[in-house]
Design a protein around this motif. Structure first.
Motif, PDB file in Angstrom:
ATOM      1  N   VAL A 253      -5.236  82.667  72.665  1.00 53.65           N
ATOM      2  CA  VAL A 253      -4.003  82.102  73.218  1.00 53.65           C
ATOM      3  C   VAL A 253      -3.898  82.450  74.696  1.00 53.65           C
ATOM      4  CG1 VAL A 253      -1.486  82.042  73.060  1.00 53.65           C
ATOM      5  CG2 VAL A 253      -2.856  82.280  70.985  1.00 53.65           C
ATOM      6  N   ALA A 254      -3.483  81.467  75.514  1.00 52.91           N
ATOM      7  CA  ALA A 254      -3.124  81.689  76.918  1.00 52.91           C
ATOM      8  C   ALA A 254      -1.665  81.274  77.084  1.00 52.91           C
ATOM      9  CB  ALA A 254      -4.014  80.873  77.845  1.00 52.91           C
ATOM     10  N   VAL A 255      -0.833  82.165  77.614  1.00 51.69           N
ATOM     11  CA  VAL A 255       0.601  81.908  77.754  1.00 51.69           C
ATOM     12  C   VAL A 255       0.920  81.736  79.236  1.00 51.69           C
ATOM     13  CG1 VAL A 255       2.923  82.781  77.337  1.00 51.69           C
ATOM     14  CG2 VAL A 255       1.115  83.223  75.672  1.00 51.69           C
ATOM     15  N   PHE A 256       1.650  80.680  79.573  1.00 46.56           N
ATOM     16  CA  PHE A 256       2.065  80.406  80.943  1.00 46.56           C
ATOM     17  C   PHE A 256       3.589  80.429  80.996  1.00 46.56           C
ATOM     18  CE2 PHE A 256      -1.914  78.063  80.165  1.00 46.56           C
ATOM     19  CZ  PHE A 256      -2.736  78.716  81.076  1.00 46.56           C
ATOM     20  N   SER A 257       4.124  81.389  81.734  1.00 44.05           N
ATOM     21  CA  SER A 257       5.572  81.519  81.861  1.00 44.05           C
ATOM     22  C   SER A 257       6.047  80.782  83.102  1.00 44.05           C
ATOM     23  CB  SER A 257       5.960  82.991  81.928  1.00 44.05           C
ATOM     24  OG  SER A 257       5.285  83.634  82.989  1.00 44.05           O
ATOM     25  N   ASN A 258       7.379  80.697  83.233  1.00 46.69           N
ATOM     26  CA  ASN A 258       8.010  80.081  84.404  1.00 46.69           C
ATOM     27  C   ASN A 258       7.516  78.649  84.643  1.00 46.69           C
ATOM     28  OD1 ASN A 258       9.403  82.526  84.986  1.00 46.69           O
ATOM     29  ND2 ASN A 258       7.537  83.316  85.954  1.00 46.69           N
TER      30      ASN A 258
ATOM     31  N   ALA B 262       8.378  78.122  78.851  1.00 46.71           N
ATOM     32  CA  ALA B 262       7.033  78.693  78.759  1.00 46.71           C
ATOM     33  C   ALA B 262       6.143  77.752  77.956  1.00 46.71           C
ATOM     34  CB  ALA B 262       7.064  80.068  78.117  1.00 46.71           C
ATOM     35  N   LEU B 263       4.850  77.884  78.169  1.00 45.47           N
ATOM     36  CA  LEU B 263       3.846  77.068  77.484  1.00 45.47           C
ATOM     37  C   LEU B 263       2.768  77.986  76.933  1.00 45.47           C
ATOM     38  CD1 LEU B 263       2.417  74.333  76.812  1.00 45.47           C
ATOM     39  CD2 LEU B 263       1.399  74.448  79.104  1.00 45.47           C
ATOM     40  N   ALA B 264       2.467  77.859  75.644  1.00 43.12           N
ATOM     41  CA  ALA B 264       1.397  78.639  75.012  1.00 43.12           C
ATOM     42  C   ALA B 264       0.318  77.677  74.532  1.00 43.12           C
ATOM     43  CB  ALA B 264       1.927  79.454  73.845  1.00 43.12           C
ATOM     44  N   VAL B 265      -0.940  77.935  74.937  1.00 41.09           N
ATOM     45  CA  VAL B 265      -2.070  77.068  74.585  1.00 41.09           C
ATOM     46  C   VAL B 265      -3.029  77.867  73.715  1.00 41.09           C
ATOM     47  CG1 VAL B 265      -3.951  75.649  75.454  1.00 41.09           C
ATOM     48  CG2 VAL B 265      -1.826  75.820  76.759  1.00 41.09           C
ATOM     49  N   THR B 266      -3.330  77.337  72.530  1.00 37.50           N
ATOM     50  CA  THR B 266      -4.268  77.975  71.605  1.00 37.50           C
ATOM     51  C   THR B 266      -5.562  77.172  71.569  1.00 37.50           C
ATOM     52  OG1 THR B 266      -2.458  78.787  70.225  1.00 37.50           O
ATOM     53  CG2 THR B 266      -4.647  78.742  69.233  1.00 37.50           C
ATOM     54  N   ALA B 267      -6.682  77.865  71.730  1.00 41.07           N
ATOM     55  CA  ALA B 267      -8.000  77.227  71.624  1.00 41.07           C
ATOM     56  C   ALA B 267      -8.571  77.530  70.241  1.00 41.07           C
ATOM     57  CB  ALA B 267      -8.929  77.729  72.719  1.00 41.07           C
ATOM     58  N   ARG B 268      -9.042  76.473  69.557  1.00 38.50           N
ATOM     59  CA  ARG B 268      -9.484  76.640  68.171  1.00 38.50           C
ATOM     60  C   ARG B 268     -10.688  75.740  67.904  1.00 38.50           C
ATOM     61  NH1 ARG B 268      -6.396  78.750  64.224  1.00 38.50           N
ATOM     62  NH2 ARG B 268      -4.496  78.389  65.431  1.00 38.50           N
ATOM     63  N   ASP B 269     -11.594  76.200  67.025  1.00 34.41           N
ATOM     64  CA  ASP B 269     -12.725  75.365  66.628  1.00 34.41           C
ATOM     65  C   ASP B 269     -12.261  74.342  65.602  1.00 34.41           C
ATOM     66  OD1 ASP B 269     -15.448  74.535  66.384  1.00 34.41           O
ATOM     67  OD2 ASP B 269     -15.552  75.657  64.510  1.00 34.41           O
ATOM     68  N   GLN B 270     -12.664  73.090  65.789  1.00 35.15           N
ATOM     69  CA  GLN B 270     -12.206  72.016  64.906  1.00 35.15           C
ATOM     70  C   GLN B 270     -12.698  72.187  63.485  1.00 35.15           C
ATOM     71  OE1 GLN B 270     -12.191  67.705  66.125  1.00 35.15           O
ATOM     72  NE2 GLN B 270     -13.899  67.569  64.671  1.00 35.15           N
TER      73      GLN B 270
ATOM     74  N   ALA C  33      14.203  75.043  76.097  1.00 35.08           N
ATOM     75  CA  ALA C  33      14.947  75.973  76.949  1.00 35.08           C
ATOM     76  C   ALA C  33      14.907  77.374  76.351  1.00 35.08           C
ATOM     77  CB  ALA C  33      16.395  75.496  77.102  1.00 35.08           C
ATOM     78  N   ASN C  34      14.510  78.335  77.170  1.00 37.42           N
ATOM     79  CA  ASN C  34      14.398  79.743  76.741  1.00 37.42           C
ATOM     80  C   ASN C  34      13.488  79.886  75.526  1.00 37.42           C
ATOM     81  OD1 ASN C  34      16.264  80.618  78.766  1.00 37.42           O
ATOM     82  ND2 ASN C  34      17.925  79.860  77.461  1.00 37.42           N
ATOM     83  N   GLY C  35      12.491  79.028  75.449  1.00 35.00           N
ATOM     84  CA  GLY C  35      11.538  79.089  74.358  1.00 35.00           C
ATOM     85  C   GLY C  35      10.145  78.768  74.855  1.00 35.00           C
TER      86      GLY C  35
END
Length: 610
Positions: free
Chosen positions: A349-354, A310-318, A383-385
């Motif tokens: 946060v946007a999470v992308f599984s698989n 899985a991939l988790a992307v966080t958007a944040r102000d610098q 793996a599995n994370g």
């Protein structure tokens, strides 16, 4: 006179439920065999494919039973069901089991029923009735849409199958003394294996890859449903009557109408339901075929890609480090194709599984401004994370987040044009409020801006914003509420901060912003004429106050004309002390604040034709 006692009895026909269950589970077995091949690998085969199982509970809202008895209506009742299906990209094949329950209701009038044979008014009535249960088993195809994230799905399904329909008998008798009369009777239903059709429309939302909830509606129709023939030898009986001038319903023994044949009419109903959904996504077959024949022993094949990534992307102000909801995220492969896309949640946060481990480019955009990009390497995935990545908003300008509302209320104003005007260069930017009255502007540092709205028949507030009042190191979002007041004709609107020096009527500098607001309103509504009125408090003489207020109204009109508003669109009117808003009339001792409330300038739109 002889009368017949009527009782309800059913001849219980043998129920061939084994055949029906065999049909249903044979269809389910077919679905399992079709989907088993797709389950052999390990790579997810798209969000729409795989098994789905549903458990429903609802209400059968509009039952429609046609039969030989005229004085019966049928009430809605509970429904429950199970559904199972295998889903491809847009097509599905499924099976349903449904349980529905309804109740018959007697509508035969029981007030003022007269038996002329026995010369009595019937006052003692007896009603017996039985609920109707329907059990439906069906299979059939469906069409569905599932979004790219696999969260929302809508589907239209059709089923054909068999149903059992039991119950529904009703008998109404009347008695006065020993004589009993049959008034209304229906034998109900005792049916098995009734050919039936069903259509349903369902919307589903999945919380994750496996569990979701759904709501939907259905229409079901049972064909050629025959009434049961009771022990009396007929399916229905009722007494006809006609009211006379005294509103007494009379009948004779000959009025008992007996129907010995079954109606063989259709039964249908419409209902709604909600429930939970279990989804088992299918997998692609990713194993490499082993060439045959082979000479050496082949080691046992192991699955090296069964782990989940899985991939988790966080958007944040610098600068402020705050997280950024509503940011668009796109994950692209080495060829620039978008393989995943989404929007950050309230936690930014946007999470992308698989995910398949690989080299990806991650891009983000917030209100049209690009965030700094990020990259992944195949060996970074766990793996599995979940692999964590962060995108930064590096733009040094502010984001103005506003809401347009009706003045003195919380009512949003959708569809209004909002103008951002540079107070130095007079350059304007326009946008539209959305359905919640919200709007967005990008605000440069050290800019001096004015914000106002345009909407037919609305008088907008004008808000001055100085970006120099904010520090970009601590603030990204500048929040603003702008109100607009509905300017109905003959409705007086108070112009705030229109002050004059004592006994004077020239326009002071602090009054000009509010008069400029009126100039903008009249420029945006060129067909509008207004009355500009001035009012005083009760102190000084009536004649003096009348003259002073007229001079002040004329001065305000002259200011608007100097700003380019045609003079014939403005009526200047001084009312002196004739329209006080409180108790502070001549001779009444009032504090200064109450007198100040009466000293005002107002505008109102002149109604057309005046």
């Amino acid at each position: 006179m002889q009368t017949k006692n009527l009782s309800i009895a059913y001849g219980h026909l043998p129920v061939r439920r084994k055949q029906v269950f065999c049909l249903f589970f044979a269809a389910l077995l077919l679905l399992v065999s079709l989907g088993s091949r797709a389950q052999s690998g390990t790579e997810v085969n798209g969000p729409g494919r795989g098994f789905r199982f549903g458990l429903n509970a609802g209400y059968d809202l509009f039952p429609n039973y046609k039969n030989n008895t005229p004085y019966i209506r049928y009430k809605g009742g509970i429904s429950a069901g199970l559904t199972a299906g295998y889903y491809w990209k847009w097509f599905s094949l499924g099976a349903d089991v449904d349980y529905l329950k309804n109740s018959p209701e007697n509508t035969y009038p029981t007030d003022s029923v007269f038996d002329p044979v026995n010369n009595v008014l019937i006052k003692d009535f007896a009603l017996t009735k039985q609920d109707i249960t329907r059990i439906f088993y069906g299979i059939g195809p469906g069409m569905h849409y599932t979004d790219r994230q696999g969260r929302f799905a809508a589907e239209l399904n059709g089923r054909v199958g068999l149903a059992s329909i039991k119950g529904g008998s009703l008998a109404l008798t009347g008695r006065n003394g020993s004589a009993e009369q049959v008034l209304n009777y229906h034998g109900g239903y005792n049916l098995n294996n009734v050919l039936s059709l069903k259509g349903s429309l369902t919307a589903r939302y999945f919380f994750n890859d496996f569990l979701g909830m759904h709501i939907g509606a259905y229409y079901i129709r049972h064909l050629n449903t025959k009434d049961a023939i009771g022990p009396t030898g007929y399916s229905a009986a009722y007494r006809a009557f006609e009211p006379n001038g005294d509103q007494v319903r009379a009948f004779t023994e000959k009025d008992l109408r007996k129907i010995g044949n079954s109606c063989a009419c259709d039964i249908s109903s419409i209902g709604a339901y909600a429930g939970v959904t279990l989804r088992l996504p299918s997998r692609k077959n990713t194993r490499t075929p082993v060439p045959a024949p082979v000479v050496v022993p082949v080691p046992t094949e192991t699955c090296n890609t069964c782990a989940v990534y899985a991939l988790a992307v966080t958007a944040r102000d610098q600068y402020t480090k705050e997280v950024l909801p509503h940011t668009d995220i796109a994950v692209k492969d080495a060829s620039g194709n978008i393989v995943k896309s989404g929007v950050t949640n309230s936690f930014g946060v946007a999470v992308f599984s698989n995910m398949t481990p690989g080299n990806y480019a991650i891009n983000g955009k917030l209100y049209g401004v690009d965030l700094s990009a990020a990259k992944t390497a195949g060996n970074e995935f766990i793996a599995n994370g979940t692999l964590q990545k962060e995108l930064l908003y590096t733009d040094q300008h502010f984001i103005l987040k506003g809401n347009a509302v009706v003045c003195n209320t919380a009512t949003a104003l959708p569809g209004a044009t909002v103008v951002l005007r540079d107070r130095v260069s007079a350059v304007e930017k326009n946008t539209q409020t959305d359905g919640a009255g919200a709007f967005i502007f990008h605000l440069k540092q050290k800019s001096e801006m004015t914000v106002f709205g345009r909407k037919e028949k609305y008088f907008s507030q004008m808000v001055n914003i100085s970006a120099a009042d904010y520090d970009r190191r601590t603030t990204l979002f500048v929040k603003l509420e702008m109100c607009m007041e509905e300017a109905d004709c003959d409705k007086a609107i108070r112009l705030e901060n229109i002050h004059y020096d004592l006994d004077k009527y020239f326009i002071r500098e602090d009054a000009k912003p509010e008069l400029n607001r009126l100039v903008q309103f009249m420029s945006d509504n060129p067909g509008v004429r207004v009355e500009l009125s001035s009012h005083t408090d009760s102190r000084a003489s009536h004649a003096y106050n009348q003259k002073l207020s007229q001079n002040r109204a004329d001065a305000a009109r002259a200011y608007l004309v100097a700003k380019g508003i045609a003079g014939d669109r403005i009526v200047a009117k001084g009312y002196g002390e004739t329209r006080l808003l409180n108790r502070c009339a001549d001779g009444v001792n009032c504090p200064e604040a109450e007198h100040q409330f009466n000293r005002r300038t107002e505008m109102k739109v002149i109604c057309p034709g005046r």
